[in-house]
Design a protein around this motif. Structure first.
Motif, PDB file in Angstrom:
ATOM      1  N   GLU A   1      66.664 -76.742  19.605  1.00 11.96           N
ATOM      2  CA  GLU A   1      66.562 -75.500  20.631  1.00 11.96           C
ATOM      3  C   GLU A   1      66.914 -74.214  19.784  1.00 11.96           C
ATOM      4  OE1 GLU A   1      68.601 -76.390  23.923  1.00 11.96           O
ATOM      5  OE2 GLU A   1      66.883 -77.814  24.699  1.00 11.96           O
ATOM      6  N   ASP A   2      67.079 -74.354  18.118  1.00 11.35           N
ATOM      7  CA  ASP A   2      67.388 -73.516  17.387  1.00 11.35           C
ATOM      8  C   ASP A   2      65.757 -72.718  16.972  1.00 11.35           C
ATOM      9  OD1 ASP A   2      67.628 -71.938  14.964  1.00 11.35           O
ATOM     10  OD2 ASP A   2      69.048 -72.984  14.108  1.00 11.35           O
ATOM     11  N   PRO A   3      65.608 -71.727  17.530  1.00  9.56           N
ATOM     12  CA  PRO A   3      64.201 -70.979  17.104  1.00  9.56           C
ATOM     13  C   PRO A   3      63.927 -71.122  15.671  1.00  9.56           C
ATOM     14  CG  PRO A   3      65.527 -69.604  18.436  1.00  9.56           C
ATOM     15  CD  PRO A   3      66.717 -70.589  18.078  1.00  9.56           C
ATOM     16  N   SER A   4      64.616 -71.093  14.747  1.00 12.74           N
ATOM     17  CA  SER A   4      64.047 -71.250  13.362  1.00 12.74           C
ATOM     18  C   SER A   4      63.512 -72.394  13.077  1.00 12.74           C
ATOM     19  CB  SER A   4      65.164 -70.612  12.607  1.00 12.74           C
ATOM     20  OG  SER A   4      66.259 -71.690  12.411  1.00 12.74           O
ATOM     21  N   ALA A   5      64.003 -73.658  13.841  1.00 13.51           N
ATOM     22  CA  ALA A   5      63.427 -74.898  13.286  1.00 13.51           C
ATOM     23  C   ALA A   5      62.059 -75.045  13.473  1.00 13.51           C
ATOM     24  CB  ALA A   5      64.420 -75.934  14.249  1.00 13.51           C
TER      25      ALA A   5
ATOM     26  N   ILE B   1      70.836 -78.776  20.590  1.00 12.55           N
ATOM     27  CA  ILE B   1      70.497 -78.785  22.121  1.00 12.55           C
ATOM     28  C   ILE B   1      71.369 -77.889  22.619  1.00 12.55           C
ATOM     29  CG2 ILE B   1      70.552 -80.263  24.158  1.00 12.55           C
ATOM     30  CD1 ILE B   1      68.378 -80.908  21.963  1.00 12.55           C
ATOM     31  N   LEU B   2      71.013 -76.852  23.236  1.00  7.22           N
ATOM     32  CA  LEU B   2      71.916 -75.800  23.810  1.00  7.22           C
ATOM     33  C   LEU B   2      72.550 -76.177  24.994  1.00  7.22           C
ATOM     34  CD1 LEU B   2      69.262 -72.839  23.267  1.00  7.22           C
ATOM     35  CD2 LEU B   2      71.579 -73.005  22.200  1.00  7.22           C
ATOM     36  N   VAL B   3      74.039 -75.778  25.213  1.00  2.00           N
ATOM     37  CA  VAL B   3      74.573 -75.990  26.276  1.00  2.00           C
ATOM     38  C   VAL B   3      75.771 -75.090  26.411  1.00  2.00           C
ATOM     39  CG1 VAL B   3      75.935 -77.773  25.616  1.00  2.00           C
ATOM     40  CG2 VAL B   3      75.651 -77.536  27.984  1.00  2.00           C
ATOM     41  N   ASN B   4      75.941 -74.127  27.341  1.00  2.00           N
ATOM     42  CA  ASN B   4      77.081 -73.259  27.331  1.00  2.00           C
ATOM     43  C   ASN B   4      78.505 -73.811  27.389  1.00  2.00           C
ATOM     44  OD1 ASN B   4      79.277 -71.408  29.078  1.00  2.00           O
ATOM     45  ND2 ASN B   4      77.485 -70.071  28.395  1.00  2.00           N
TER      46      ASN B   4
END
Length: 657
Positions: free
Chosen positions: A173-177, A133-136
């Motif tokens: 949210e890793d595109p390759s998943a 899960i993306l977060v800066n």
């Protein structure tokens, strides 16, 4: 690092940390003009170099004092000539100091622990899947909490039994998943960011990890397997690409072609030639299909990787295999086992310096420095300085205030260092372009204030290494003097000895007795262990055969029966037989030990003086020593030297005891 000063090994040969030094009473041993030189340095240098000196006279303390005085006189002369102010000297000295200081400016204990941990982890390979899960890193608290809540929810669902791959495909949210269901394959240490790697190596196989934060966001990991590191492998391959149009008929033709190439290989045709002829991997085909060596997890095709590692020296060729790129035939070139700890230590340390582990080392060092140098901040100045910083820093357009007077007061102090509000504002002006978009502004300022303090503490500590570590100071003093001495000798003695042809010739002529030849012999010498070959060689030389003829007649492509040397050799040369009578003409065959010697003396050159060109290197060296000796006498007249004989007597007694 330059090694120029190391020519003066008597004074400059030193271990990096040195040996433990006894505390010596510091008294003035001698002065050169008004500059004092102390007993502690003299004793330390003498004791350090005692085992390195082969000349027994130099171990005599009276002789050693004379050498040491000469050394310091030359350094004093170099400073008098301002050689220590030259840019090249300053740059070289600073470069050396920077390299020497590296080991003092990091937390070596933490570094060594991370090196050991890295090596131990490299022994294993982990197979894992993850959900991201993306977060800066510098996200607002609300965004961070939202991401954390999502990952915790997904962790609970995975632990409750929902399929991890399906959850990754739907929520990661890793595109390759979307394609790999979060499966990362096998990987080892230094392949992932450090917090992720740590979670992978500390979570048991078959379980779901706790949420882990990296610079990308929050992750959970599912650990599938752990195996021993397979090392690395070198292979070559022949590749035929899939059809661009995904045409079944064309793909069938490609498959038939790879099978035909495989049959050719089984019939004994050259892999390298076939790779050059047919492989469509243009980057490797020119090298006969050879690829760079690789380890687990470094290629994008697990099928290719596993095939490569399955090959053995007994069965080095794979059948055609299909990957997402096309068809391949793989040939094993070499397997590389994992290296030992000592062999990998430097490489691991280099990797640590480039990844998140370096932060741990820096943070540990900063913590030590904050304890060593407690920082005192003047809140009134700090608050006034903060108000001068505006939101313009986010667009890198903030400028220093026109009037800096209100910020010239002391902002912080530690040890003997004081920094003003103006110093901090100058830092902000420089570093605003490299900043992270941390919000709100108050948090951005606090972040940069902490960085400012850490940078200043490190600079201060670096600048005071000579005061903190006596062994560091000693090495720098020796290198500083040695570098000066090298430059001085280069200009005053060595270049003069090379370019002063009149002085060199005069010195040679006045010392001609030192440059004499013994009897010399222009000879051809043949050696062999075979008596019959020796007699044949002797017979050929009687018929005026040359060295080339001897080798042509007596040696073959398979066997070297005789060795031949020609040249002018001085009496006593190891190449000449010890028992031969060296008179002009062909000598009888002579045996010494296992060897037969056949010697043809073309000419006998009687003893006599060497021409200058024949001995120029030695004459230059002797001339340099002569110039240095005379120059040292002149230096003793140029400078006023006062030796404290009572102190020297006490030093001799102390060393002998």
């Amino acid at each position: 690092m330059t090694f120029k000063p190391l020519f003066y090994s008597l004074f400059l040969a030193c271990a990096f940390y040195g040996t433990a030094q006894q505390q010596q009473k510091k008294e003035t041993l001698f002065t050169i003009d008004t500059t004092p030189y102390y007993t502690d340095e003299f004793v330390r240098v003498y004791q350090k170099n005692l085992d390195l000196v082969k000349d027994e006279s130099q171990k005599d303390l009276d002789q050693y004092l004379d050498l040491y005085l000469g050394y310091k006189l030359k350094v004093a002369k170099a400073k008098k000539l301002d050689l220590h102010t030259k840019p090249n000297y300053i740059n070289e000295l600073n470069t050396y100091r920077g390299q020497l200081a590296k080991n003092y400016l990091t937390d070596s204990k933490v570094t060594n622990e991370l090196i050991t941990e890295g090596y131990e982890r490299m022994k294993k390979e982990i197979r894992a899947s993850h959900i991201l899960i993306l977060v800066n890193e510098n996200a607002a608290p609300a965004d961070t909490l939202s991401a954390y809540t999502k990952i915790v929810g997904l962790q609970k669902r995975a632990i409750a039994g929902e399929d991890f791959g399906t959850l990754a495909q739907q929520y990661s949210e890793d595109p390759s998943a979307k394609d790999n269901k979060g499966d990362l394959g096998y990987f080892s240490a230094f392949r992932m960011v450090y917090p992720f790697e740590t979670a992978a190596y500390t979570t048991p196989v078959g379980t779901i990890s706790k949420p882990v934060r990296t610079r990308f966001g929050y992750h959970i990991l599912n650990i599938h397997d752990v195996r021993d590191n397979r090392g690395e492998v070198s292979v070559a391959h022949i590749m035929l690409l899939h059809s661009d149009k995904d045409d079944p008929q064309e793909n069938a033709t490609i498959e038939q072609k790879i099978q035909d190439i495989y049959k050719k290989l089984q019939q004994g045709e050259s892999f390298e030639t076939l790779a050059q002829q047919f492989s469509q991997d243009q980057s490797s085909s020119v090298r006969g299909g050879a690829l760079a060596r690789f380890g687990s997890g470094q290629l994008s095709s697990e099928v290719f990787e596993n095939t490569a590692f399955s090959l053995t020296p007994e069965s080095p060729l794979s059948k055609p295999i299909k990957t997402q790129f096309g068809w391949h035939i793989v040939k094993l070139l070499e397997k590389h086992e994992m290296k030992s700890f000592d062999a990998l230590k430097g490489e691991i340390e280099s990797k640590i310096s480039r990844d998140d582990r370096s932060r741990i080392i820096a943070e540990s060092m900063n913590e030590k420095l904050r304890k060593k140098y407690p920082v005192k901040r003047q809140e009134k100045v700090y608050q006034a300085t903060r108000k001068a910083i505006t939101d313009a820093v986010y667009t890198q357009s903030w400028d220093l205030p026109t009037d800096l007077t209100p910020y010239k007061g002391t902002l912080v102090s530690f040890d003997k260092k004081q920094l003003t509000g103006e110093d901090f504002l100058n830092y902000i002006a420089t570093y605003q372009k490299q900043s992270e978009p941390i919000k709100p502004l108050s948090k951005w300022i606090d972040y940069h204030y902490d960085n400012f303090i850490e940078i200043q503490l490190n600079h201060y500590y670096d600048a005071n290494l000579e005061n903190e570590f006596p062994e560091f100071s000693a090495v720098m003093d020796e290198y500083r003097d040695g570098l000066l001495l090298f430059d001085l000798m280069e200009t005053e003695i060595w270049q003069r000895a090379k370019t002063d042809t009149v002085g060199l010739t005069s010195f040679y002529e006045n010392n001609l007795k030192n440059y004499q030849w013994k009897n010399r012999y222009d000879v051809l010498i043949a050696t062999t262990t075979n008596e019959a070959v020796a007699q044949k060689a002797h017979g050929l030389l009687k018929k005026k055969a040359t060295a080339a003829t001897l080798k042509e007649k007596l040696n073959t492509a398979e066997t070297v029966s005789i060795m031949v040397a020609e040249g002018v050799f001085e009496e006593g040369n190891e190449s000449l037989p010890k028992t031969v009578t060296l008179s002009k003409g062909l000598q009888p065959v002579l045996k010494e030990g296992a060897y037969y010697y056949i010697v043809l003396v073309n000419e006998v050159l009687p003893a006599g003086p060497k021409a200058l060109d024949e001995t120029k290197g030695r004459v230059i060296n002797d001339y340099q020593n002569y110039l240095e000796s005379n120059w040292l006498s002149e230096l003793k007249k140029e400078f006023t030297i006062q030796v404290n004989q009572d102190v020297f007597t006490a030093v001799k007694k102390q060393i002998k005891n």
